[in-house]
Motif scaffolding. Sequence first.
Motif, PDB file in Angstrom:
ATOM      1  N   GLY A 127       0.746  -1.257   0.000  1.00  0.00           N
ATOM      2  CA  GLY A 127       0.000   0.000   0.000  1.00  0.00           C
ATOM      3  C   GLY A 127       0.776   1.307   0.000  1.00  0.00           C
ATOM      4  O   GLY A 127       0.238   2.328  -0.397  1.00  0.00           O
ATOM      5  N   HIS A 128       2.039   1.315   0.436  1.00  0.00           N
ATOM      6  CA  HIS A 128       2.629   2.616   0.820  1.00  0.00           C
ATOM      7  C   HIS A 128       2.925   3.581  -0.331  1.00  0.00           C
ATOM      8  O   HIS A 128       3.206   4.747  -0.093  1.00  0.00           O
ATOM      9  N   HIS A 129       2.846   3.110  -1.586  1.00  0.00           N
ATOM     10  CA  HIS A 129       3.036   4.042  -2.717  1.00  0.00           C
ATOM     11  C   HIS A 129       1.718   4.674  -3.173  1.00  0.00           C
ATOM     12  O   HIS A 129       1.720   5.598  -3.979  1.00  0.00           O
ATOM     13  N   VAL A 165      10.147   0.668   6.708  1.00  0.00           N
ATOM     14  CA  VAL A 165      11.454   0.032   6.494  1.00  0.00           C
ATOM     15  C   VAL A 165      11.540  -0.674   5.145  1.00  0.00           C
ATOM     16  O   VAL A 165      12.464  -1.438   4.892  1.00  0.00           O
ATOM     17  N   ASP A 166      10.561  -0.430   4.271  1.00  0.00           N
ATOM     18  CA  ASP A 166      10.640  -0.951   2.909  1.00  0.00           C
ATOM     19  C   ASP A 166      11.846  -0.292   2.223  1.00  0.00           C
ATOM     20  O   ASP A 166      12.247   0.819   2.588  1.00  0.00           O
ATOM     21  N   ALA A 167      12.396  -0.964   1.220  1.00  0.00           N
ATOM     22  CA  ALA A 167      13.574  -0.402   0.545  1.00  0.00           C
ATOM     23  C   ALA A 167      13.236   0.884  -0.212  1.00  0.00           C
ATOM     24  O   ALA A 167      14.135   1.671  -0.524  1.00  0.00           O
ATOM     25  N   HIS A 168      11.960   1.072  -0.517  1.00  0.00           N
ATOM     26  CA  HIS A 168      11.572   2.251  -1.300  1.00  0.00           C
ATOM     27  C   HIS A 168      10.846   3.276  -0.430  1.00  0.00           C
ATOM     28  O   HIS A 168      10.158   2.910   0.526  1.00  0.00           O
ATOM     29  N   HIS A 169      10.956   4.522  -0.823  1.00  0.00           N
ATOM     30  CA  HIS A 169      10.253   5.577  -0.083  1.00  0.00           C
ATOM     31  C   HIS A 169       8.738   5.421  -0.264  1.00  0.00           C
ATOM     32  O   HIS A 169       8.251   5.206  -1.366  1.00  0.00           O
ATOM     33  N   PHE A 253      10.489  -5.897   2.910  1.00  0.00           N
ATOM     34  CA  PHE A 253      11.741  -6.637   3.098  1.00  0.00           C
ATOM     35  C   PHE A 253      12.567  -6.661   1.805  1.00  0.00           C
ATOM     36  O   PHE A 253      13.423  -7.520   1.634  1.00  0.00           O
ATOM     37  N   ASP A 254      12.285  -5.718   0.908  1.00  0.00           N
ATOM     38  CA  ASP A 254      13.017  -5.696  -0.361  1.00  0.00           C
ATOM     39  C   ASP A 254      14.368  -4.996  -0.247  1.00  0.00           C
ATOM     40  O   ASP A 254      15.055  -4.811  -1.248  1.00  0.00           O
ATOM     41  N   GLY A 255      14.768  -4.659   0.984  1.00  0.00           N
ATOM     42  CA  GLY A 255      16.124  -4.156   1.201  1.00  0.00           C
ATOM     43  C   GLY A 255      17.114  -5.301   1.380  1.00  0.00           C
ATOM     44  O   GLY A 255      18.325  -5.076   1.485  1.00  0.00           O
TER      45      GLY A 255
HETATM   46 ZN   LIG Z   1       9.634  -1.585  -1.964  1.00  0.00          ZN
END
Ligand SMILES: [Zn+2]
Length: 353
Positions: A127-129, A165-169, A253-255
């Motif tokens: 959801g975060h995007h 903490v997702d790899a993307h903003h 967890f894509d970091g």
């Molecule tokens: Zn991501």
Amino acid sequence: MTKTAVIFSPVYYRHNPGKSHPESARRLHAIVKELAKKEAAAQKNWNFVKPEMASVEDVELVHGIEYIKLVEAVCRSGGGLLDLEDTVVSPESYKVALYAVGGALKAVKLVLKCDFQNAFALVRPPGHHASKYRACGFCLFNNVAIAAKYLIQKCDFKRVLILDVDAHHGNGTQEIFYETSKVLYISLHEDPYGFPGTGFAGEVGEGEGEGYNVNVPLPFMTADDVYLRAAKEIVEPIVAQYDPQFVLVSAGFDGHFSDPVGNLSLSESCYQKVFELIVNLTSKTACGRLVSILEGGYNARFLGKNVAIALAAIDGVSCNIHSKFRKSSRSVKKRGEKVIEEVRKIQKKYWAI
Ligand SMILES: [Zn+2]
């Protein structure tokens, strides 16, 4: 009392953006498989709980009705692209997305009622995007933002932390809460220059929200050393001062170093340490009220492992992890430390760091 509710339903398998799409049902299959191992070995203090479907009214806490109707109409007509890039829906995606929102809300309500101390919503689509009127980055409805709005509007909470903490903003989440102090949004993410194009350190919020948006844009290939330093030196003191009443985590967890979409270089033990830090902060500030909501993570095998690790940290159960601590290369470390310094300089205006 069982400590943690794991919100899950097989309905989440039914959103199908296409065979070769990274955001596939394989991700959740891998998580469920990994959790079954923990269950068999009695290494758990959690229970599965089924979500309910959210109402349109719930989704309207964040999204405009025209946008909600658009998602429904595209799904009803057989599916397709919702944006100009890679956010694809299938006929059942609208219903599944309502269940994803319902999963996040169920998690929050269980914790509010003290039925469980904390919860982890294993939902998809992520959801975060997603912003008020726009799908983006595989996301339809912003699950974590709707959960935060529920706490503010329906339960009168004044200080909610969203830690991403997702790899993307989380561009959608930032945009939704950019002008309020009732949500402190903190995101640790990879350099956002390419995608999503927001998440720079100077984006600090506006109006009443100024000082309540904290971005830590780390260089590509940042490993455990620099990431954990940012968590300790930026996240920890700011959260302690904000003193949130409820903690929501955009748990991507894509970091992880193996991830085919993310560009960080984190290990499994880094996720363990990050979630231990989150649990510790939550117990000191929000009476332990913690809800994590799944976002990204596209190497299915490691996603299962990393979710199990995070869950063990939340659950207070020991988890045997034997992953090597990953160090950033000399040049990445230098650039990462520069970013931490820059964030400190900018945020010093609002927080004692
Ligand atoms: Zn991501």
